[in-house]
Structure formats: C-alpha cells, structure tokens
Write an enzyme that holds these catalytic residues in place. Sequence first.
Site, PDB file in Angstrom:
ATOM      1  N   LYS A   1       0.859  -1.176   0.000  1.00  0.00           N
ATOM      2  CA  LYS A   1       0.000   0.000   0.000  1.00  0.00           C
ATOM      3  C   LYS A   1       0.899   1.231   0.000  1.00  0.00           C
ATOM      4  O   LYS A   1       1.695   1.432   0.922  1.00  0.00           O
ATOM      5  CB  LYS A   1      -0.887  -0.013   1.234  1.00  0.00           C
ATOM      6  CG  LYS A   1      -1.741   1.224   1.368  1.00  0.00           C
ATOM      7  CD  LYS A   1      -2.714   1.074   2.499  1.00  0.00           C
ATOM      8  CE  LYS A   1      -3.551   2.320   2.656  1.00  0.00           C
ATOM      9  NZ  LYS A   1      -4.512   2.209   3.746  1.00  0.00           N
TER      10      LYS A   1
ATOM     11  N   LYS B   1      -2.134  -1.524  -3.959  1.00  0.00           N
ATOM     12  CA  LYS B   1      -3.010  -0.358  -3.882  1.00  0.00           C
ATOM     13  C   LYS B   1      -2.184   0.920  -3.909  1.00  0.00           C
ATOM     14  O   LYS B   1      -1.193   0.977  -3.165  1.00  0.00           O
ATOM     15  CB  LYS B   1      -3.786  -0.457  -2.574  1.00  0.00           C
ATOM     16  CG  LYS B   1      -4.651   0.722  -2.247  1.00  0.00           C
ATOM     17  CD  LYS B   1      -5.210   0.544  -0.881  1.00  0.00           C
ATOM     18  CE  LYS B   1      -5.884   1.830  -0.492  1.00  0.00           C
ATOM     19  NZ  LYS B   1      -6.211   1.880   0.890  1.00  0.00           N
TER      20      LYS B   1
END
Length: 308
Positions: free
Chosen positions: A176, A229
């Site tokens: 992330k 992400k």
Amino acid sequence: MVRETHLSSDQLILPLFVVSGQGVTQPIDALPGQSRLSPDRAAEAAERAYGAGVPAVLLFGLADEKDEIASDAYREGAPGQQAIAAIKAAVPEMVVISDVCLCAFTDHGHCGVIVDGDVDNDASLELITRTAVSHAEAGVDLVAPSDMMDGRVAAIREGLDDHGFTGVGILSYAAKYASAFYGPFREAAGSAPGFGDRRGYQMDPANSREAQREIAQDVAEGADLIMVKPAGPYLDVIAAASEAVDVPVVAYQVSGEYGMLKAAAERGWLDERSAALETLTAIRRAGADLIITYYAQQVAGWLTEESS
Ligand code: PBG
C-alpha cells in the site's frame, strides 16, 4: 477468440461505507455515485450487487465517536460490525470482507496508536487484532488489514485462531503506497491524519522491489490473498506480484482513480464506460485476479448489457 484478458463481474469487489442508524443514505460529495449507508441500507446494496453478479463487498465501518484508542473500531454493535451481520443475514452467499484499520476511529486520524508523538507499530498491533476479532464475531468472511504496520498479519492470524476463528481469512493490503489518490476516500471516511502524513508506515511510490519484500513477508505471515493499492499507477507492481506469489492478487482501484474518471466524464472529456472498462481490463492484464472498485455495480451492469 484471441483476446488474452477477460473482465467479468465475478472478479469485482464493491466497497461500502457504513454509518449508524436506519434508512440512512448520505451521498458522498467526493465520490459521485457512492453513499454512506446505515447497516440495513448496506445489506440492500449488497443484495443489489450480488444480484448483478458481484460476489463480494469490502466494508468500511465509520465511527460514532473517535478517541485516542479507536474504541469504536472494536466495539460490539458498531456500524461496521452491524453491517457485517446484516449482510450475512440478507445474502449469506456474499463474501463479506471488512477493512481493518484504526484511522477512521482515532481522534488523530492515524492508522495506529501514538506513543511519544509518533505512531507506535507494536502498540498498534493489539488494537488492530482486537478489531479483526470483533469483525469475526460479527460473522465476516475475510478481514483486510490496511494499516501497513509490520507484523500485523501474523498478529491477526494468531488472534483469530486463539478465538476459534480459524476459518476467517486474511486479505492483506500488502503493498500500500503513501498515495495522493486516497484524497476522496479520506473525505468519505473522515480519516485524514490530523498531523503529519502516512509515509512512516505506507510505501514510497518510487519503490518497486520493496513492495515485493512486503508482499513476501505478508504471505509468509499467513495472508490468504494479497493486495496492491492503488492499482492503475502501479501496474508494474501488480505484474511482479502475480509472478512472484501463488496466492490470489487483488488490486484496489482507489477513490482518486475513480474520481478522475467521474470528473472527466462529467465534463464530457472522456467516455466513462469505455474508459472505466479499459482501466479495469488493464489492471486484469497486469495480473490482478480480483479488483476492488467503486465501479463494481455499474460495471456489472455494463458487462451484462454487452453479453446479452
Ligand atoms: C485506511 C484506508 C484508506 C483507503 C483504504 N483503507 C485510506 C488511507 O490509507 O489513507 C483508501 C481507499 C481509497 O482511496 O479508495 N487506512
């Protein structure tokens, strides 16, 4: 016949934001077409999505009250926990995934606990694990830790197993990035950090090999699925992950990616349907098995039209 990549609604996961109350639908300005929903409305939305062919939802429960130790994150009967139960009751076949993080519940907006003015990795693990267990008690199928604290997958696995939830899986936000594309989400969830930023625990957008190390670590700790992400600006990371690991790779097309398409479409600068389908096909082409996208419901409708 010679097409290499296929996009279908059964690869999509729809995010839903949950607030307390009944019959509540609060449109989110920063995310056109998305709303904060009370648990009963979330169950209706999940039923609609399932009917359209979308097999899973990702829930973001929001706080009634925020404090230093994120009490609402692991409170029995908090909106997120209620929504898990309501959706499993309304559509038992639907896969319910819950975001596990503290940032929407802490008064300072960070994803962990503050010790001496800084986010403390290890002190945060206990509360994150407690949150995962409370979601499991409400009936969740998979928990998705998004805090990026080191060691959280192992801590959550142990906590779930200790409480008898050996069948609850972990979808880890393994890679992330500290991204500017989360802007609209932070408005939706009211989770912008009150001071500093998230670069102490989220990844530097300039790093790719580091992502593979984070992913390998989470798989070793027991992640059942891993996530990259954001999605669109990180296709190389998705491609490398899908080569490197043998668990399913999930990509999150985040709020800013969705917002860019919506805003351009509203102005007539892009054809929304073809642009959205192109981005999702590209994410699949890079190697994502599943995609979390605010477009899930809409895309499922478009794909049905195309095939009929
Ligand atoms: C919570 C969390 C965030 C997103 C998902 N879980 C925000 C953040 O890290 O600030 C972003 C999702 C999106 O932008 O759609 N940690």
